[in-house]
Design a protein around this motif. Structure first.
Motif, mmCIF file in Angstrom:
data_model
loop_
_atom_site.group_PDB
_atom_site.id
_atom_site.type_symbol
_atom_site.label_atom_id
_atom_site.label_comp_id
_atom_site.label_asym_id
_atom_site.label_seq_id
_atom_site.Cartn_x
_atom_site.Cartn_y
_atom_site.Cartn_z
ATOM 1 N N UNK A 95 0.810 -1.226 0.000
ATOM 2 C CA UNK A 95 0.000 0.000 0.000
ATOM 3 C C UNK A 95 0.842 1.275 0.000
ATOM 4 N N UNK A 96 2.038 1.208 0.559
ATOM 5 C CA UNK A 96 2.921 2.366 0.515
ATOM 6 C C UNK A 96 3.356 2.640 -0.920
ATOM 7 N N UNK A 429 4.226 1.166 14.187
ATOM 8 C CA UNK A 429 4.780 -0.111 13.721
ATOM 9 C C UNK A 429 4.838 -1.156 14.821
ATOM 10 N N UNK A 430 4.933 -0.747 16.077
ATOM 11 C CA UNK A 430 4.988 -1.711 17.186
ATOM 12 C C UNK A 430 3.671 -2.439 17.384
ATOM 13 N N UNK A 435 4.305 -6.680 9.879
ATOM 14 C CA UNK A 435 5.018 -5.590 9.213
ATOM 15 C C UNK A 435 5.722 -4.674 10.210
ATOM 16 N N UNK A 436 6.298 -5.249 11.255
ATOM 17 C CA UNK A 436 6.959 -4.427 12.265
ATOM 18 C C UNK A 436 8.218 -3.781 11.679
ATOM 19 N N UNK A 437 8.622 -2.674 12.283
ATOM 20 C CA UNK A 437 9.875 -1.988 11.936
ATOM 21 C C UNK A 437 9.916 -1.542 10.477
ATOM 22 N N UNK A 440 5.763 0.868 5.802
ATOM 23 C CA UNK A 440 4.435 0.418 5.377
ATOM 24 C C UNK A 440 3.661 -0.184 6.549
ATOM 25 N N UNK A 441 4.370 -0.740 7.539
ATOM 26 C CA UNK A 441 3.686 -1.225 8.737
ATOM 27 C C UNK A 441 3.057 -0.083 9.513
ATOM 28 N N UNK A 442 3.792 1.029 9.634
ATOM 29 C CA UNK A 442 3.243 2.208 10.306
ATOM 30 C C UNK A 442 2.032 2.743 9.547
#
Length: 458
Positions: A95-96, A429-430, A435-437, A440-442
């Motif tokens: 998505x990013x 992201x945590x 998708x941590x760290x 795109x996870x954030x």
């Protein structure tokens, strides 16, 4: 996490510089008012979605800038540096990547084809030797991936590496080199030592396929876009978050003194390091499972050093690998001249190497880096400029990103992301599992939190 800065740059026009129309300043019928704490990727993606859905949104950011742990540094003439997050992992179905393409941002594909390795004495390794080392590393990863299926939460990555070395029957120099490379990769991926990272973390992350890219004009363009027209209040340091039947109130320290803002709900995107430090009071206190998750999850340390030179002295190699360095520091160097347009070397140090360097002054860090470089390139000149990140000391970050520490697991991230009484919502992201760290996870976490807010309104 491997960060390369090879060429193959795509270039498209970027949207104009006209002043954006105000967004999210008033609530549409059936919508309310949400405070968002943090103007990083998670907070701004949540605020962007909420504003588009008709929610009134106010973003509170302690820094004097937006972006959070994305920090595009433009103070070097002729070069744009990303001192924090800087790359997008996998372009396909990401998505990013969809957002980046919609904005027409320039990207540069990572390129490891010119990676060159050196031994502890600075002697260049033969191509076949380095290729064999990387084949051994891939073999270890394969054994670790299958071995971690039955791993328990108390097993560490270090135990997994040792078992994989045994299973792969690697010994002597091959075992030494492969083990060192894997350790440096763990430190870069997690910002922690192999003894600190849960073995369960192997194979637990979802990676998008396609090219990995960086941004010649800075990743900050993305957060700049998400913040367009929003009510973003900079230098508003959150001190306390309270909630009850009537809504939420957030006490902040501003350049004009303390004030309290009220709303229907709040989205908290504070980094794990800030939550661990207890810098923000929650009244009533957070549920026990959320407090335990904050305590158990790991907070990684990773810093970058950029060195600028008058000319390129390292040849055509875009990635330099230096085995056997002191405390593992300066293991990877990335050449940025093709992407940044100027002769720049970048190195990332995580975990133990980062802690080792943290004991030095900034000048000593640069001297130590140059001593390492001169092991490989005897006549390397002094840099004409440098930039050293300090995310661990940043009061609004307190670290680089989260990792799954020994004794923690996915359940802690589920607890961390859970809402409280439909008043407090959490992103960052945590709070991600697969998708941590990652940036795109954030992004995904912010969109998820925004959707939860909208669903809570019925």
């Amino acid at each position: 996490m491997q960060e390369d800065v090879g060429a193959e740059i795509t270039e498209e026009p970027v949207e104009g510089d006209t002043a954006p129309e105000p967004r999210g300043r008033e609530a549409a019928p059936g919508r309310g008012h949400t405070l968002v704490i943090g103007a990083g990727m998670a907070g701004l993606s949540a605020a962007d979605r909420l504003a588009e859905a008709g929610e009134r949104v106010t973003v509170l950011e302690g820094r004097a800038r937006t972006g959070g742990r994305i920090h595009t540094f433009r103070e070097w003439d002729g070069a744009t540096l990303d001192a924090g997050a800087s790359w997008m992992r996998g372009e396909e179905n990401n998505p990013l990547a969809d957002l980046v393409r919609s904005l027409g941002l320039r990207t540069a594909v990572f390129n490891r084809s010119t990676e060159t390795a050196y031994d502890p004495k600075g002697r260049r390794l033969l191509f076949d030797r380095h290729r064999r080392n990387m084949e051994d590393v891939n073999l270890l990863h394969e054994h670790m991936y299958w071995a971690n299926i039955g791993a328990g939460s108390q097993e560490s990555m270090e135990q997994g590496i040792d078992q994989a070395l045994y299973d792969a029957n690697l010994v002597r120099a091959r075992a030494r080199d492969a083990k060192e490379i894997v350790h440096r990769m763990v430190e870069g991926d997690h910002g922690a030592d192999a003894e600190e990272v849960s073995f369960e973390a192997v194979g637990a992350l979802h990676e998008f396929s396609g090219d990995d890219v960086v941004f010649p004009d800075g990743m900050g363009q993305i957060t700049d876009h998400l913040a367009r027209g929003l009510d973003v209040r900079l230098e508003h340091v959150v001190l306390e978050v309270s909630h009850g039947e009537d809504g939420v109130s957030v006490r902040v320290d501003t350049p004009d003194g303390e004030e309290t803002l009220t709303a229907d709900r709040v989205v908290v995107t504070l980094p794990l390091g800030v939550l661990k430090a207890g810098q923000v009071d929650f009244r009533p206190e957070l549920p026990e499972d959320k407090r335990l998750a904050i305590e158990r999850l790991g907070n990684g340390r990773l810093e970058k050093l950029f060195l600028r030179f008058d000319e390129v002295f390292w040849g055509d190699a875009e990635v330099l690998v230096h085995l056997g360095t002191e405390h593992g520091a300066w293991f990877h160097w990335y050449a940025g001249q093709r992407v940044l347009g100027v002769p720049v070397l970048v190195s990332r140090n995580g975990g133990a190497p980062a802690r080792f360097l943290a004991k030095m002054s900034e000048g000593e860090v640069v001297e130590h880096a140059m001593a390492s470089l001169r092991t490989m390139f005897r006549k390397a000149p002094d840099p004409v400029d440098h930039h050293l990140s300090a995310w661990t000391d940043d009061p609004f970050a307190r670290g680089a990103f989260s990792y799954t520490a020994v004794g923690s697991g996915d359940g802690d991230r589920v607890a961390l992301r859970a809402s409280v009484d439909d008043r407090l919502f959490f992103a960052g992201e945590a709070t991600e599992i697969e998708h941590i760290a990652t940036v795109h996870g954030a992004l995904l976490s912010g969109l998820r939190a925004a959707d939860m807010v909208l669903e809570a309104q019925g």
